[in-house]
Write a protein that holds these residues in place. Structure first.
Motif, PDB file in Angstrom:
ATOM      1  N   LYS A 153       0.855  -1.202   0.000  1.00 35.95           N
ATOM      2  CA  LYS A 153       0.000   0.000   0.000  1.00 35.95           C
ATOM      3  C   LYS A 153       0.881   1.238   0.000  1.00 35.95           C
ATOM      4  O   LYS A 153       1.837   1.334   0.753  1.00 35.95           O
ATOM      5  N   ARG A 154       0.551   2.140  -0.891  1.00 30.99           N
ATOM      6  CA  ARG A 154       1.316   3.387  -0.959  1.00 30.99           C
ATOM      7  C   ARG A 154       0.517   4.519  -0.349  1.00 30.99           C
ATOM      8  O   ARG A 154      -0.628   4.741  -0.723  1.00 30.99           O
ATOM      9  N   ASP A 155       1.136   5.244   0.538  1.00 35.15           N
ATOM     10  CA  ASP A 155       0.489   6.402   1.124  1.00 35.15           C
ATOM     11  C   ASP A 155       0.305   7.459   0.033  1.00 35.15           C
ATOM     12  O   ASP A 155       1.248   7.782  -0.688  1.00 35.15           O
ATOM     13  N   PRO A 156      -0.923   8.013  -0.116  1.00 38.39           N
ATOM     14  CA  PRO A 156      -1.136   8.993  -1.183  1.00 38.39           C
ATOM     15  C   PRO A 156      -0.270  10.239  -1.028  1.00 38.39           C
ATOM     16  O   PRO A 156      -0.011  10.945  -1.994  1.00 38.39           O
ATOM     17  N   ASN A 157       0.139  10.523   0.214  1.00 35.68           N
ATOM     18  CA  ASN A 157       0.939  11.738   0.405  1.00 35.68           C
ATOM     19  C   ASN A 157       2.433  11.473   0.376  1.00 35.68           C
ATOM     20  O   ASN A 157       3.234  12.353   0.644  1.00 35.68           O
ATOM     21  N   GLU A 158       2.779  10.226   0.058  1.00 41.23           N
ATOM     22  CA  GLU A 158       4.183   9.841   0.046  1.00 41.23           C
ATOM     23  C   GLU A 158       4.973  10.619  -0.988  1.00 41.23           C
ATOM     24  O   GLU A 158       4.487  10.849  -2.080  1.00 41.23           O
TER      25      GLU A 158
END
Ligand SMILES: Nc1nc2c(ncn2[C@@H]2O[C@H](COP(=O)(O)OP(=O)(O)OP(=O)(O)O)[C@@H](O)[C@H]2O)c(=O)[nH]1
Ligand SMILES: [Mg+2]
Length: 417
Positions: free
Chosen positions: A412-417
């Motif tokens: 899962k990738r954090d959208p704010n990454e």
């Protein structure tokens, strides 16, 4: 034949694994590291070094070579980065609802070892492999900048990593490559349906404007989005703001009739901004939820047409602007996206025709070139052939001919990454 087959053939036929190695004492790695870590060399297991793999040739000049090459890549990247033109200021605050996207990695934790004396180095064989990868990616229609980014990430991940056994080398290269491709697609994702729902709470009708060059799939996408929202119980008005192409208005109104949307056509000559405005006024008057503005396709280098598009944008003040890019257009789609972005600052892209034999380069480069995510993808000509774009699904499909999909791990990738 797979997307990477040519590069993979080269990686497989590295006949002498020592040809990409130098020997050096490496510091002890105290904790397990994962392939998904950004820009870190990937540790791999200690192993018995077979004598035929021994090679320390040209280490100094090789390091020099590598430095020069990396330098060249950075210079090229700097040069090719065009200055961003001034973008129009939105009159509405953006309320895009972020969503974690799914990324892809190959888990090589089980290969992690504490120390190894031999490490991957930028030998001529390594450089040849990188150059093979460069050609492969360019042939897959990826843009130069994105290719440079992948090569830099590959170098950062691989050079200095402990040398694996021959069988494991492929896994290490695969892992570095997937990490590099995945990070290209990793820009602030937002969720289309949730964004519409969230905007609807206090600002109906929600205005969505579609832009792009000729024939990319704007009108079809307008119909698909309308269908999707109507299925969700919303009422949709489509604005036939393509007043250039003969037949464009009928094309949209035929779709509208089939899917149960209202279509607003030109009532004041050929002024597309006026059509957009009429559609919004009509939606307000009748209490509709959504207005979708279908605009005429225009080449991004025709300044007068782009100015006209800006006028539609100014008059309609859309909540969401979507750039529709054709996956088949490859690198051209990336250039188009970049120019549209400088004129309109769109919020996300729809990549159409992903069901065709597009080579994948456009998808890999658009997000990187514009810093806006691909949010939706067109996968056919039916009204329901519109899906959320998921980087992990896309990469799995793109790479599954080359790499065993069972080795992929979804992250899962954090959208704010
Ligand atoms: N296979 C496939 N075809 C698509 C997709 N989206 C659009 N098309 C086809 O692409 C062609 C062009 O689509 P349009 O929607 O008319 O494109 P447009 O951007 O509105 O074109 P202009 O208005 O002329 O600029 C049509 O034949 C569509 O059926 C898709 O996701 N997959
Ligand atoms: Mg059209």
């Amino acid at each position: 034949m797979g997307f990477l087959s040519r590069f993979r053939r080269s990686a497989k036929t590295l006949d002498n694994i020592g040809s990409i190695a130098s020997e050096e004492d490496l510091p002890v790695v105290s904790e397990s590291r994962n392939a998904t870590h950004e820009m870190e060399p990937v540790p791999i297991p200690e192993h018995e070094v077979e004598s035929e793999w021994e090679s320390t040739e040209m280490i100094d000049s090789i390091h020099l070579d590598r430095d020069k090459k990396s330098q060249r890549l950075v210079e090229r990247k700097k040069k090719s980065q065009k200055p961003t033109k001034k973008v129009s200021i939105r009159t509405r605050p953006s309320k895009l609802v972020p969503k974690p996207s799914q990324g892809l990695s190959i888990d090589i934790d089980h290969l992690v070892e504490k120390k190894s004396r031999r490490k991957i180095s930028a030998t001529p064989a390594f450089e040849e492999l990188m150059s093979e990868l460069e050609t492969t990616l360019l042939e897959a229609d990826m843009g130069h900048e994105a290719v440079d980014e992948v090569l830099m990430a590959m170098r950062a991940r691989l050079i200095g990593a402990p040398l694996p056994k021959k069988g494991d080398l492929e896994k290490i290269i695969d892992s570095a490559l997937i990490g590099a491709l995945d990070s290209l697609l990793r820009v602030s994702y937002w969720d289309f349906d949730q964004t519409v729902q969230s905007l609807l709470k206090d600002d109906a009708p929600i205005v969505i404007m579609l832009v792009g060059v000729n024939g990319t799939g704007k009108t079809t996408t307008a119909a698909k989005i309308s269908y999707r929202l109507i299925q969700d119980g919303l009422s949709v008005v489509v604005a036939a703001a393509d007043t250039f192409r003969a037949g464009a208005i009928d094309q949209l109104s035929d779709h509208a009739e089939r899917i149960g949307a209202r279509c607003i056509r030109s009532q004041r000559g050929g002024d597309s901004a006026a059509v957009a405005r009429d559609a919004i006024d009509s939606a307000v008057a009748k209490g509709d939820h959504i207005v979708i503005i279908d605009t005429a396709g225009r080449m991004q280098n025709k300044t007068n047409l782009m100015q006209e598009l800006k006028k539609v944008h100014r008059v309609a003040s859309p909540h969401i602007v979507l750039f529709v890019g054709d996956a088949l257009a490859g690198n051209d789609a990336v250039e188009q996206a970049r120019t549209f972005q400088s004129f309109l600052n769109f919020d996300g892209a729809v990549l159409s025709k992903l069901d065709t034999d597009a080579r994948g380069g456009a998808a890999l480069s658009i997000a990187h070139a514009t810093n806006k995510p691909i949010v939706l993808a067109g996968v056919g000509q039916g009204y329901d052939d519109l899906i959320d774009f998921e980087p992990s699904n896309f990469l799995t499909q793109l790479l599954s001919d080359d790499i065993d999909p069972s080795s992929f791990t979804i992250v899962k990738r954090d959208p704010n990454e």
